[in-house]
Design a protein around this motif. Structure first.
Motif, short mmCIF file in Angstrom:
data_model
loop_
_atom_site.label_atom_id
_atom_site.label_comp_id
_atom_site.label_asym_id
_atom_site.label_seq_id
_atom_site.Cartn_x
_atom_site.Cartn_y
_atom_site.Cartn_z
N ALA A 183 0.84 -1.20 0.00
CA ALA A 183 0.00 0.00 0.00
C ALA A 183 0.87 1.25 0.00
CB ALA A 183 -0.92 -0.01 1.22
N GLY A 184 1.35 1.67 -1.18
CA GLY A 184 2.19 2.86 -1.27
C GLY A 184 3.54 2.59 -0.65
N PHE A 185 3.80 3.17 0.52
CA PHE A 185 5.02 2.88 1.26
C PHE A 185 4.65 2.65 2.71
CE2 PHE A 185 4.35 7.47 1.23
CZ PHE A 185 4.44 7.79 2.57
N ASN A 186 5.49 1.90 3.41
CA ASN A 186 5.26 1.68 4.84
C ASN A 186 5.82 2.85 5.62
OD1 ASN A 186 4.11 -0.98 4.64
ND2 ASN A 186 6.14 -1.69 4.03
N THR A 187 5.08 3.34 6.59
CA THR A 187 5.51 4.48 7.38
C THR A 187 6.51 4.03 8.44
OG1 THR A 187 3.37 5.53 7.05
CG2 THR A 187 4.74 6.39 8.82
N VAL A 188 7.76 4.36 8.22
CA VAL A 188 8.83 4.02 9.16
C VAL A 188 9.53 5.33 9.51
CG1 VAL A 188 10.93 2.69 9.56
CG2 VAL A 188 9.11 1.73 8.16
N LEU A 189 9.30 5.84 10.71
CA LEU A 189 9.82 7.14 11.14
C LEU A 189 10.51 7.01 12.48
CD1 LEU A 189 6.63 9.22 10.31
CD2 LEU A 189 8.58 8.83 8.81
N SER A 190 11.40 7.96 12.77
CA SER A 190 12.12 7.89 14.04
C SER A 190 12.19 9.27 14.69
CB SER A 190 13.54 7.36 13.81
OG SER A 190 14.28 8.23 12.98
N GLY A 191 12.53 9.27 15.98
CA GLY A 191 12.68 10.53 16.72
C GLY A 191 11.42 11.36 16.71
N ARG A 192 11.59 12.67 16.58
CA ARG A 192 10.42 13.57 16.61
C ARG A 192 9.53 13.36 15.39
NH1 ARG A 192 10.60 17.89 13.31
NH2 ARG A 192 12.55 18.38 12.22
N ARG A 193 10.05 12.72 14.34
CA ARG A 193 9.25 12.48 13.13
C ARG A 193 8.16 11.43 13.35
NH1 ARG A 193 10.51 13.23 8.15
NH2 ARG A 193 10.52 11.01 7.60
N THR A 194 8.21 10.75 14.50
CA THR A 194 7.15 9.77 14.79
C THR A 194 5.79 10.42 14.98
OG1 THR A 194 7.66 9.80 17.16
CG2 THR A 194 8.76 8.13 15.83
N THR A 195 5.75 11.76 15.09
CA THR A 195 4.47 12.46 15.22
C THR A 195 3.84 12.74 13.86
OG1 THR A 195 5.55 14.63 15.24
CG2 THR A 195 5.21 13.55 17.37
N PHE A 196 4.57 12.46 12.76
CA PHE A 196 4.06 12.74 11.42
C PHE A 196 3.20 11.56 10.97
CE2 PHE A 196 8.25 15.18 10.34
CZ PHE A 196 7.99 16.06 11.38
N ASN A 197 1.89 11.70 11.00
CA ASN A 197 1.00 10.59 10.66
C ASN A 197 1.21 10.06 9.24
OD1 ASN A 197 -0.26 10.35 13.11
ND2 ASN A 197 -1.90 11.77 12.61
N GLY A 199 4.10 10.78 7.32
CA GLY A 199 5.47 11.09 6.98
C GLY A 199 6.06 10.06 6.01
N VAL A 200 6.98 10.52 5.18
CA VAL A 200 7.67 9.66 4.21
C VAL A 200 9.05 9.31 4.77
CG1 VAL A 200 8.57 9.49 1.87
CG2 VAL A 200 6.44 10.73 2.30
N PRO A 201 9.44 8.03 4.75
CA PRO A 201 10.78 7.65 5.24
C PRO A 201 11.88 8.40 4.49
CG PRO A 201 9.42 5.71 4.89
CD PRO A 201 8.67 6.86 4.32
N THR A 202 12.91 8.82 5.22
CA THR A 202 14.02 9.57 4.65
C THR A 202 15.34 8.88 4.97
OG1 THR A 202 14.40 10.93 6.61
CG2 THR A 202 12.70 11.69 5.07
N MET A 203 16.45 9.54 4.64
CA MET A 203 17.77 9.03 4.96
C MET A 203 18.18 9.40 6.38
SD MET A 203 18.79 7.21 2.50
CE MET A 203 20.53 7.00 2.91
N LYS A 204 17.26 9.91 7.18
CA LYS A 204 17.56 10.22 8.58
C LYS A 204 17.95 8.94 9.31
CE LYS A 204 15.55 11.81 12.92
NZ LYS A 204 16.03 10.61 13.62
N ALA A 205 19.04 9.02 10.06
CA ALA A 205 19.51 7.86 10.81
C ALA A 205 18.86 7.81 12.19
CB ALA A 205 21.03 7.90 10.96
#
Length: 237
Positions: A183-197, A199-205
């Motif tokens: 389904a599109g992309f899986n939402t995988v976020l970290s840190g403060r970005r976990t509040t982005f309902n 959000g698109v995964p980035t190269m953030k470590a």
């Protein structure tokens, strides 16, 4: 005849409409279970048509043997192919999903088809509200697939790994466990970005930091668990 097809035929008989044109790809799959793309349905009480292009014709015939599969390309457009079928079947009225076809397509059908075009809303959506046993079983299996994939992914959550890498692994693990639709992309976020309902995964470590009582590792585990299950339950009905 599948239950979804029975419901649509019953709707036609109740409303005294000759045919129903199904345009939305999610609804096409729901009605006929075809897993390919570029497909549209024309449902009559005694005859089912699946309209597609030559790239998908063999696939459609294999998965939907009860449908007459039509290549729309020789007709020049979907609208012209539907016009041919309307004339062939002597259709006097045809329901369409007005929220899922363009204004241009609606106007062309009105001009070309020579039958009454009946705009409808939420007909198939209303069918989908009541789940059949098969659908409930698929939802349960999808959730189990997502849970197994997440359990494998947790071992990869460590400082330095990027959100994109984790998203790629989650997608791979879900496919290995049996998921058949992404389904599109899986939402995988970290840190403060976990509040982005959304959000698109980035190269953030992933980093280890303290936010009150929770570490970054715990936060990413939470968002993976929440979003991963949602993606799993959208497995493909």
């Amino acid at each position: 005849m599948k239950r979804s097809e029975e419901r649509l035929v019953s709707y036609l008989e109740k409303e005294k409409i000759d045919a129903f044109y199904v345009h939305h790809p999610v609804h096409v799959r729901y009605i006929c279970k075809y897993s390919g793309g570029d497909a549209y349905l024309l449902i009559l009480p005694q005859k089912f048509y699946l309209v597609t292009d030559p790239r998908c014709l063999e696939h459609a015939q294999d998965e939907c043997p009860e449908y007459e599969c039509i290549d729309w390309r020789p007709y020049g457009s979907i609208e012209s192919c539907l016009t041919f079928l309307v004339e062939k079947e002597r259709i006097h009225s045809m329901a369409v999903e007005e929220e899922h076809i363009s204004c241009g397509m609606y106007e062309t059908l009105q001009k070309q088809c020579g039958c009454t075009i009946v705009p409808t809303r939420n007909v198939i959506e209303d069918f989908q509200e009541v789940k059949e046993e098969e659908e409930i079983s698929c939802i349960r299996i999808a959730a189990e697939i997502a849970q197994r994939a997440l359990e494998k992914l947790y071992a990869s959550v460590r400082p330095g790994v990027t959100e994109k890498e984790l998203e790629a692994k989650l997608t791979m693990y879900m496919a290995i466990e049996g998921a058949d639709v992404k389904a599109g992309f899986n939402t995988v976020l970290s840190g403060r970005r976990t509040t982005f309902n959304y959000g698109v995964p980035t190269m953030k470590a992933v980093e280890i930091r303290r936010f009150g009582l929770d570490s970054d590792r715990m936060q990413i585990s939470w968002i993976l668990g929440r979003s991963g299950k949602n993606c799993g339950c959208r497995k493909g009905k």
